[in-house]
Structure formats: structure tokens, C-alpha cells
Design a protein around this motif. Structure first.
Motif, PDB file in Angstrom:
ATOM      1  N   GLU A 169     -12.581  -5.902   0.529  1.00  0.00           N
ATOM      2  CA  GLU A 169     -12.682  -6.072  -0.919  1.00  0.00           C
ATOM      3  C   GLU A 169     -11.377  -6.693  -1.443  1.00  0.00           C
ATOM      4  N   VAL A 170     -10.258  -6.185  -0.933  1.00  0.00           N
ATOM      5  CA  VAL A 170      -8.951  -6.696  -1.369  1.00  0.00           C
ATOM      6  C   VAL A 170      -8.747  -8.101  -0.802  1.00  0.00           C
ATOM      7  N   GLU A 171      -9.221  -8.312   0.443  1.00  0.00           N
ATOM      8  CA  GLU A 171      -9.098  -9.650   1.032  1.00  0.00           C
ATOM      9  C   GLU A 171      -9.896 -10.672   0.221  1.00  0.00           C
ATOM     10  N   SER A 172     -11.101 -10.288  -0.186  1.00  0.00           N
ATOM     11  CA  SER A 172     -11.919 -11.226  -0.988  1.00  0.00           C
ATOM     12  C   SER A 172     -11.201 -11.553  -2.283  1.00  0.00           C
ATOM     13  N   ALA A 173     -10.566 -10.538  -2.882  1.00  0.00           N
ATOM     14  CA  ALA A 173      -9.842 -10.783  -4.129  1.00  0.00           C
ATOM     15  C   ALA A 173      -8.701 -11.767  -3.867  1.00  0.00           C
ATOM     16  N   LEU A 174      -7.991 -11.584  -2.762  1.00  0.00           N
ATOM     17  CA  LEU A 174      -6.850 -12.470  -2.474  1.00  0.00           C
ATOM     18  C   LEU A 174      -7.303 -13.906  -2.212  1.00  0.00           C
ATOM     19  N   VAL A 175      -8.361 -14.072  -1.419  1.00  0.00           N
ATOM     20  CA  VAL A 175      -8.750 -15.451  -1.093  1.00  0.00           C
ATOM     21  C   VAL A 175      -9.414 -16.153  -2.277  1.00  0.00           C
ATOM     22  N   SER A 176      -9.751 -15.393  -3.317  1.00  0.00           N
ATOM     23  CA  SER A 176     -10.297 -16.059  -4.504  1.00  0.00           C
ATOM     24  C   SER A 176      -9.177 -16.732  -5.310  1.00  0.00           C
ATOM     25  N   HIS A 177      -7.926 -16.524  -4.890  1.00  0.00           N
ATOM     26  CA  HIS A 177      -6.805 -17.227  -5.534  1.00  0.00           C
ATOM     27  C   HIS A 177      -6.656 -18.596  -4.855  1.00  0.00           C
ATOM     28  N   PRO A 178      -6.501 -19.664  -5.631  1.00  0.00           N
ATOM     29  CA  PRO A 178      -6.497 -21.002  -5.028  1.00  0.00           C
ATOM     30  C   PRO A 178      -5.394 -21.240  -3.993  1.00  0.00           C
ATOM     31  N   ALA A 179      -4.301 -20.488  -4.059  1.00  0.00           N
ATOM     32  CA  ALA A 179      -3.208 -20.740  -3.110  1.00  0.00           C
ATOM     33  C   ALA A 179      -3.462 -20.119  -1.734  1.00  0.00           C
ATOM     34  N   VAL A 180      -4.457 -19.227  -1.663  1.00  0.00           N
ATOM     35  CA  VAL A 180      -4.610 -18.440  -0.431  1.00  0.00           C
ATOM     36  C   VAL A 180      -5.668 -19.035   0.496  1.00  0.00           C
ATOM     37  N   ALA A 181      -5.288 -19.205   1.759  1.00  0.00           N
ATOM     38  CA  ALA A 181      -6.257 -19.697   2.738  1.00  0.00           C
ATOM     39  C   ALA A 181      -6.938 -18.522   3.440  1.00  0.00           C
ATOM     40  N   GLU A 182      -6.145 -17.549   3.832  1.00  0.00           N
ATOM     41  CA  GLU A 182      -6.705 -16.419   4.585  1.00  0.00           C
ATOM     42  C   GLU A 182      -5.885 -15.173   4.269  1.00  0.00           C
ATOM     43  N   ALA A 183      -6.563 -14.026   4.254  1.00  0.00           N
ATOM     44  CA  ALA A 183      -5.842 -12.788   3.966  1.00  0.00           C
ATOM     45  C   ALA A 183      -6.342 -11.692   4.889  1.00  0.00           C
ATOM     46  N   ALA A 184      -5.429 -10.837   5.319  1.00  0.00           N
ATOM     47  CA  ALA A 184      -5.821  -9.652   6.087  1.00  0.00           C
ATOM     48  C   ALA A 184      -5.083  -8.468   5.487  1.00  0.00           C
ATOM     49  N   VAL A 185      -5.854  -7.451   5.166  1.00  0.00           N
ATOM     50  CA  VAL A 185      -5.272  -6.302   4.474  1.00  0.00           C
ATOM     51  C   VAL A 185      -5.387  -5.075   5.363  1.00  0.00           C
ATOM     52  N   VAL A 186      -4.306  -4.329   5.440  1.00  0.00           N
ATOM     53  CA  VAL A 186      -4.335  -3.079   6.209  1.00  0.00           C
ATOM     54  C   VAL A 186      -3.692  -1.967   5.387  1.00  0.00           C
ATOM     55  N   GLY A 187      -3.925  -0.726   5.824  1.00  0.00           N
ATOM     56  CA  GLY A 187      -3.269   0.406   5.183  1.00  0.00           C
ATOM     57  C   GLY A 187      -1.942   0.664   5.881  1.00  0.00           C
ATOM     58  N   ARG A 188      -0.907   0.918   5.078  1.00  0.00           N
ATOM     59  CA  ARG A 188       0.381   1.277   5.664  1.00  0.00           C
ATOM     60  C   ARG A 188       0.667   2.726   5.275  1.00  0.00           C
ATOM     61  N   PRO A 189       1.035   3.571   6.240  1.00  0.00           N
ATOM     62  CA  PRO A 189       1.278   4.977   5.889  1.00  0.00           C
ATOM     63  C   PRO A 189       2.314   5.093   4.778  1.00  0.00           C
ATOM     64  N   ASP A 190       2.021   5.970   3.820  1.00  0.00           N
ATOM     65  CA  ASP A 190       2.948   6.192   2.708  1.00  0.00           C
ATOM     66  C   ASP A 190       3.078   7.691   2.505  1.00  0.00           C
ATOM     67  N   GLU A 191       4.303   8.106   2.306  1.00  0.00           N
ATOM     68  CA  GLU A 191       4.603   9.535   2.229  1.00  0.00           C
ATOM     69  C   GLU A 191       3.842  10.245   1.110  1.00  0.00           C
ATOM     70  N   VAL A 192       3.659   9.600  -0.022  1.00  0.00           N
ATOM     71  CA  VAL A 192       2.995  10.257  -1.143  1.00  0.00           C
ATOM     72  C   VAL A 192       1.531   9.840  -1.250  1.00  0.00           C
ATOM     73  N   LYS A 193       1.283   8.519  -1.164  1.00  0.00           N
ATOM     74  CA  LYS A 193      -0.074   8.022  -1.403  1.00  0.00           C
ATOM     75  C   LYS A 193      -0.998   8.159  -0.198  1.00  0.00           C
ATOM     76  N   GLY A 194      -0.465   8.579   0.929  1.00  0.00           N
ATOM     77  CA  GLY A 194      -1.284   8.623   2.141  1.00  0.00           C
ATOM     78  C   GLY A 194      -1.224   7.264   2.812  1.00  0.00           C
ATOM     79  N   GLU A 195      -1.769   6.261   2.106  1.00  0.00           N
ATOM     80  CA  GLU A 195      -1.657   4.881   2.573  1.00  0.00           C
ATOM     81  C   GLU A 195      -1.377   4.000   1.374  1.00  0.00           C
ATOM     82  N   ASP A 196      -0.756   2.858   1.610  1.00  0.00           N
ATOM     83  CA  ASP A 196      -0.735   1.862   0.554  1.00  0.00           C
ATOM     84  C   ASP A 196      -1.252   0.535   1.099  1.00  0.00           C
TER      85      ASP A 196
END
Ligand code: PRX
Length: 656
Positions: A543-570
Motif C-alpha cells: 500500500e505504501v509502495e503504491s503510494a510512493l510510485v504514484s509520485h512522478p519522480a519514483v520508478a520503484e519502491a520497496a517498503v519494509v518494517g524497521r524495529p522501533d523501540e516504541v512503535k514496534g515497527e516503523d
């Protein structure tokens, strides 16, 4: 989950039985009692649920068949007739609960309001009549885009009353996300507010509705009902937009509850999955009413003297099932809170506990971790002695956060119910029962009676104790989602085909990995699909990747979760640009803002790393595992032999 969290959960050995005093007063007061219920439900599921449905709910007409199961499609209480708003309101009016507080609302800035069952009933009837006046009929759908104010619950109950379905869209979603959901659900009416208070700011909700509807963007919407909350100056479109208080003034307080078929659509709630498009999870009336009622009653050991507080937003399933429908069906007092802890008022949660004598407090691990950071002097300075049960939901809770919650908030005396469930399940699936279960920090313990859960491999074979596997449910339950709105095939594909037992059995699998220890406790380890969990909110990486590639500057996007101490992941995004652009700080900021516009602030990437290529397999699949390692700043683990171009990895290691 971070490696450290996984390791601390794997090592966890402590158990916390309920105190004898707590068990003595609880409605389910021992493991023997739990086991009896569990075995009874397992031996005769239809009989078990029928008995509860009869005891706990009011039916206008009894069902002919308890369960019609044509995997993966279930119908519960076939041909039974009931009304959820009747069960939440009317039936309490003939008892002493008529003048009991149904909703206590603590708003911002300093506003508050209490609605008794009689008052709530009256307002629900009025709003239901307003809906009718605006042409909403049984079977139509109402979109609700609201702040955390009583009118949000009233708007939901008014739908249930006349047999209109609702789709609540979290007030933090952007105009684009709102529009996509209203379109998919074919909404006829939108209920919103002139704004809402969020921390120390005003969130402008109505402009987002205007933007979603502009140029006839959602042709099915004829009217918008606007609650005055913040006194913001807003545009009111003549003929389309109406102030709630104007129409309420002329609305009758009499609106009999429409007898609904048990399987009539109650609501659609959109949730993220592994593809770009959020799916509309469908819940129907009878099974949902029963299951949220009974899980709320037993898991929170509800008593008439309780002041029950769930801190979720009504825009999520937790708010639906455990702020509105579950507690009210039980005739409980449910507290709704518009605020949130922030630097200008870090102790506000504990002020509310003290002010109302809250007895049951239910929140998310991410909130607990944020509260730990704010310091224990804040709760210590308040009287929290009214609390008797604590709950947690939304993601695995790390044992340290559990222990803090238990010691500092619960004073060492309150059982903690760690409830594992999902938008799709409607209600709690794995949970302790507070008077019976000895809890272990980080474990959601055992299945609720009637839930047959297991941990299996991809062929559906149970795995050995302490081996990780896929968490599945083996028998239908009353509040299971019925389908993906308008897409039965997607329902089948998403939940019922990943685990394929040889014997053709249908197993429900919604994406979590888990293990079971030698004492039979379930430990949910987190999602095993491309869904990430940011502050207890579910986001599809696609869902986030689709949002990113809908921007004209973006060719490809890959989104992952990064562990975060408070949020669980960001949210961590890798982006390749069109052409030869290198990516500047300014562009990264622009892309973050673009995601906020497309989805909402909850999806905002915390970091964007530009790269000229993604690590891919020879067949062209992005190797997300490597990206997850890189985002977490870890060494790339495991096999990288399938990587097509190893130099990509070296460059990514070096950063942008
Ligand atoms: O991964 C699990 C996690 O939240 C997911 C469901 O998200 P959602 O549908 O948004 O509902 C959240 C509130 C029910 C699950 O697939 N999750 C939820 N509760 C727990 C949990 N993970 C571990 N422990 C929990 N108690």
C-alpha cells in the motif's frame, strides 16, 4: 519485532496466577472452569453457541439453524432476527440500567459528557430518523469519518438501528484514502465533524470530505451530515451538507429498531493486506453481536460496577467491538477518550483513571512503551487503586513492557489480558480469562472457548512444541469475517489457501506466526506476510509502495518494517528514481508528504533511502529479507546466493 524482543520472549518463564481474592469474585474463576467451557464448546460447537445466543441476546425471531458452513463461507443463526442497537440499548431501558452511564466521554480541551442508556437511546433514535429523512434505507451504507466524540458511536448505532451498514474510516486517513473507501463501499451518506482535537491541534476533517467528494468524486454520496465540534469555519455545500444539530432539533425521538436478519451486513471495515488495495472486511449482525458480547463479558469479567476504558479509536476494529458494541450489549459503562498523552499533558491517561475510577483499562503495547518513556512518576502521582484488570492488544507485548504495566499501573494486583485477534476475527481469539488463567508476560495464553486454534506448517501439520509455525483457526466462529466486500475470490485466496492440508480441511490463516510452549501457551510472534505493524496499526507494505510510485519522480519502491523501540515497527522505504536523479533530502521529505497525502500520517516513512537498484532474485523478485536486515542496520543474514547482482547489496550497505 526486534531480535532482542524475540529473544526476551523466548526466554520468558514467569507466570502470574490471579490472586485468590480476584479469582473468588470472577465469573470464570478457575482453569477447571475454563477447561470445562472449552471442552463443552469443542464437543458441540452449535449447542454451545446456541445456548449463549439464547441466554445473552434478545431475538425478535429465533434461528432455524445455528451454523451453515460451506467452507470458507459461514452463516450463523440462519433466519434469526435481531437488532444490534436494540441489544445495546432498548433492552437495558426496562431495567435499572436505564439511568446508568452507557458512555462517559472525556474530550478535549477539558470537555466531558456522560450519556445514560436512556439518553444514548434517544440520540441514536434521532440520528436514525435523520438518516431516514436523508433517504438512507435498510441495506444502504453510511461512511463515518469522525473524531473520538459520542456522535461517532451514535452514528454507528443509528446505522444498526435502521439496518444501514456502516464503514467507519479512521479520522487520520487522508482525503485520498477516504475517497477510495467510500467508492468501494458505495456510501450514500457521510457523517463527519467540522474537525476534531488531536493532541494540541485541530484536525480538519470536513475539508478532507470535501476533497474526496469534489467533482462528483464519489457519485453514490448524496448527503453529508456534519457534527459541530471545533467551531472551525468550514464550507457547507448547499443541498448536500447538513448540520447534525439542525436536523436533530426536528427529529423524532421514536424510532423502533428494525428486525434484521442474523446474516444482514452490519459493517465493512477496511484493513491492509499484502496487496496495494485495502480490503473491506465484512461483518454481519447476529454472530458479531454474540461473539463481541461474550468475549467482552468473560475476558473483562464485566460487572455492573465497572468503569471500562478502551483507549482505541472507533475507526479501528477494537473501537467497534470493545468501545461500542461489546460493552454496550452487556449494559456496561464504556469510557471514550478524545485525548492522548503528549508533552503538554503527559499524565492525562492517569488523570482520567482517577477522575472516573476506571476499573478496566485496555490499551496497546506501543502506548505502554511510550508511557514507560514518560516516566513512572506520572502514574505514581495519581490514585490508580480503582483498576482491577488491564488489557493489551495490537501487537506482541515485550515482557519488559508487560512487567512495567503489571507493576506500575496494575500495582501488582491486576491480571493482564493480552488479547490476540484481528479485524477479520471480530473479537478476541486468544486471551487469558482474568480469574482463571495464570498469565506469562508476552503470551496471549489460550484460545477463547469455542475457538480451535493450532500452529501448523504449510501443509497444515501441527508443529512440535516451541517450534515456530503458522497460527490457524480450525473451526468457524460466530464473528468471523464473512468475505471481502465484493470479492469472494480474494477472501478465499487471502485467508483459506495459504495453508493447504492434504485432507482438504479448511483452515483460516490471517498472517501471524506463533509457537506454543510445553504448557500449551500460545506466543504470537508477529506477521509473516508483507504487513507491518506500526504503533499497533496495520499497514500493507504494498500500500505504501503504491503510494510512493504514484509520485512522478519514483520508478520503484520497496517498503519494509524497521524495529522501533516504541512503535514496534516503523516504515522504511527504499526508492529508485526515474532517470538519473540522485535523491536529495528535500525530495525525501516531499515523498514522505506524498505518502501522508495518499494514505495518512500513520503511513509516513520515517526514512527513505535512495538506491539506483533493488536487490532482486534472478526471477526479478525484490529480496525483502535483505532490505529488512539493511533497514535494521543488521548484517545481511541467510542465503544471498539467489541475488542477481551482488554489487547492489554492497552499495545499499553503504547507504544512499
Ligand atoms: O499481527 C497480529 C497483531 O495485529 C494483527 C491484526 O491487526 P488488526 O486487524 O489491525 O487488529 C488489531 C486489533 C485487534 C494481528 O494479525 N496483533 C493483534 N493483537 C495482538 C497481535 N499480535 C500479538 N499479540 C496480540 N495481542
Amino acid at each position: 519485532m526486534s531480535q532482542a524482543t524475540i529473544e526476551s520472549i523466548l526466554k520468558e518463564q514467569r507466570t502470574f496466577p490471579p490472586s485468590p481474592e480476584f479469582a473468588a469474585q470472577a465469573s470464570i474463576s478457575s482453569m477447571d472452569e475454563y477447561r470445562q467451557l472449552y471442552e463443552k464448546a469443542q464437543a458441540d460447537p452449535a449447542g454451545f453457541w446456541a445456548e449463549l445466543a439464547e441466554q445473552e441476546l434478545h431475538w425478535f425471531q429465533k434461528w432455524d439453524q445455528v451454523l451453515d458452513w460451506q467452507p470458507p463461507f459461514a452463516k450463523w443463526f440462519v433466519n434469526g432476527k435481531l437488532n444490534l442497537s436494540y441489544n445495546c440499548l432498548d433492552r437495558h431501558l426496562t431495567t435499572w440500567r436505564k439511568n446508568k452511564a452507557a458512555l462517559i466521554w472525556e474530550g478535549e480541551p477539558g470537555d466531558s459528557r456522560t450519556l445514560t442508556y436512556a439518553q444514548l437511546h434517544r440520540e441514536v433514535c434521532q440520528m436514525a430518523n435523520v438518516y431516514k429523512q436523508l433517504g438512507v434505507k435498510k441495506g444502504d451504507l453510511v461512511g463515518i469519518y469522525m473524531p473520538m466524540i459520542p456522535e461517532a458511536a451514535i452514528a454507528m448505532l443509528a446505522c444498526a438501528r435502521i439496518g444501514a451498514a456502516h464503514s467507519v474510516i479512521f479520522g487520520g486517513f487522508s482525503a485520498e484514502a477516504l475517497k477510495a473507501r467510500l467508492l468501494d463501499a458505495n456510501a450514500k451518506l457521510v457523517v463527519t465533524a467540522d474537525g476534531g482535537f488531536r493532541k494540541d491541534k485541530i484536525v480538519p476533517l470536513k475539508p478532507a470530505v470535501d476533497e474526496a467528494l469534489q467533482d462528483d468524486g464519489v457519485p453514490s454520496v448524496d448527503n453529508v451530515l456534519v457534527v459541530r465540534r471545533t467551531e472551525q469555519k468550514i464550507h457547507m455545500e448547499p443541498g448536500r451538507d447538513h448540520w447534525w444539530h439542525d436536523l436533530q432539533a426536528g427529529a423524532s425521538k421514536d424510532c423502533p429498531a428494525e428486525p434484521m436478519d442474523s446474516e444482514d451486513l452490519l459493517f465493512i471495515l477496511y484493513t491492509s493486506g499484502t496487496t496495494g488495495k485495502p480490503k473491506g472486511v465484512v461483518h454481519t449482525t447476529g454472530g458479531y453481536n454474540l461473539y463481541t458480547h461474550i468475549t467482552c463479558k468473560w475476558t473483562f469479567d464485566l460487572k455492573d460496577t465497572d468503569v471500562y476504558w478502551c483507549t482505541a479509536d472507533v475507526g479501528w476494529i477494537t473501537g467497534h467491538s470493545y468501545i461500542v458494541y461489546g460493552p454496550l450489549s452487556n449494559g456496561a459503562t464504556s469510557l471514550m477518550f478524545e485525548g492522548a498523552p503528549r508533552p503538554s499533558n503527559p499524565g492525562c491517561l492517569w488523570d482520567v483513571v482517577e477522575k472516573y475510577g476506571v476499573t478496566i483499562f485496555y490499551t496497546a503495547p506501543t502506548a505502554i512503551r511510550a508511557l514507560i518513556k514518560m516516566g513512572e512518576h506520572l502514574p505514581n502521582a495519581r490514585d490508580l487503586s480503582s483498576l482491577r484488570i488491564l488489557g493489551t492488544v495490537g501487537e506482541p507485548i515485550n515482557p519488559e513492557a508487560w512487567m512495567w504495566y503489571h507493576r506500575v499501573i496494575g500495582g501488582g494486583r491486576c491480571p493482564i489480558v493480552d488479547t490476540w485477534w484481528q479485524t477479520e476475527t471480530g473479537g478476541f481469539m486468544l486471551t487469558p480469562l482474568p480469574g482463571a488463567t495464570a498469565t506469562k508476560p508476552g503470551s496471549a495464553t489460550f484460545p477463547f472457548p469455542g475457538i480451535i486454534a493450532d500452529i501448523v506448517d504449510l501443509e497444515g501439520n501441527p508443529v512440535a512444541d516451541n517450534q515456530g509455525g503458522y497460527l490457524v483457526i480450525k473451526h468457524p466462529w460466530p464473528s468471523m469475517m464473512r468475505t471481502v466486500y465484493g470479492d469472494d475470490e480474494r477472501f478465499r485466496r487471502t485467508y483459506w489457501e495459504h495453508i493447504a492440508p492434504q485432507d482438504g480441511q479448511s483452515l483460516y490463516f490471517a498472517g501471524d506466526g506463533a509457537r506454543r510452549d510445553e504448557d500449551g501457551y500460545f506466543w504470537v510472534m508477529g506477521r509473516v506476510d508483507d504487513v507491518i505493524n506500526v504503533s499497533g496499526h496495520r499497514l500493507g507494505t504494498m500500500e505504501v509502495e503504491s503510494a510512493l510510485v504514484s509520485h512522478p519522480a519514483v520508478a520503484e519502491a520497496a517498503v519494509v518494517g524497521r524495529p522501533d523501540e516504541v512503535k514496534g515497527e516503523d516504515v522504511f522505504a527504499f526508492v529508485t528514481l526515474e532517470g538519473s536523479g540522485d535523491g536529495s533530502e528535500a525530495l525525501a521529505e516531499e515523498l514522505k508528504a506524498h505518502v501522508v497525502k495518499e494514505i495518512g500520517a500513520i503511513a509516513r516513512p520515517s526514512e527513505i533511502r535512495f538506491t539506483d537498484a533493488m536487490p532482486k532474485t534472478r526471477s526479478g523478485k525484490i529480496m525483502r529479507r535483505l532490505l529488512r536486515n539493511l533497514a535494521a542496520g543488521q548484517e545481511v543474514a541467510g542465503d544471498t546466493s539467489t541475488l542477481e547482482d551482488r554489487s547492489v547489496l554492497d552499495k545499499l550497505r553503504g547507504g544512499a
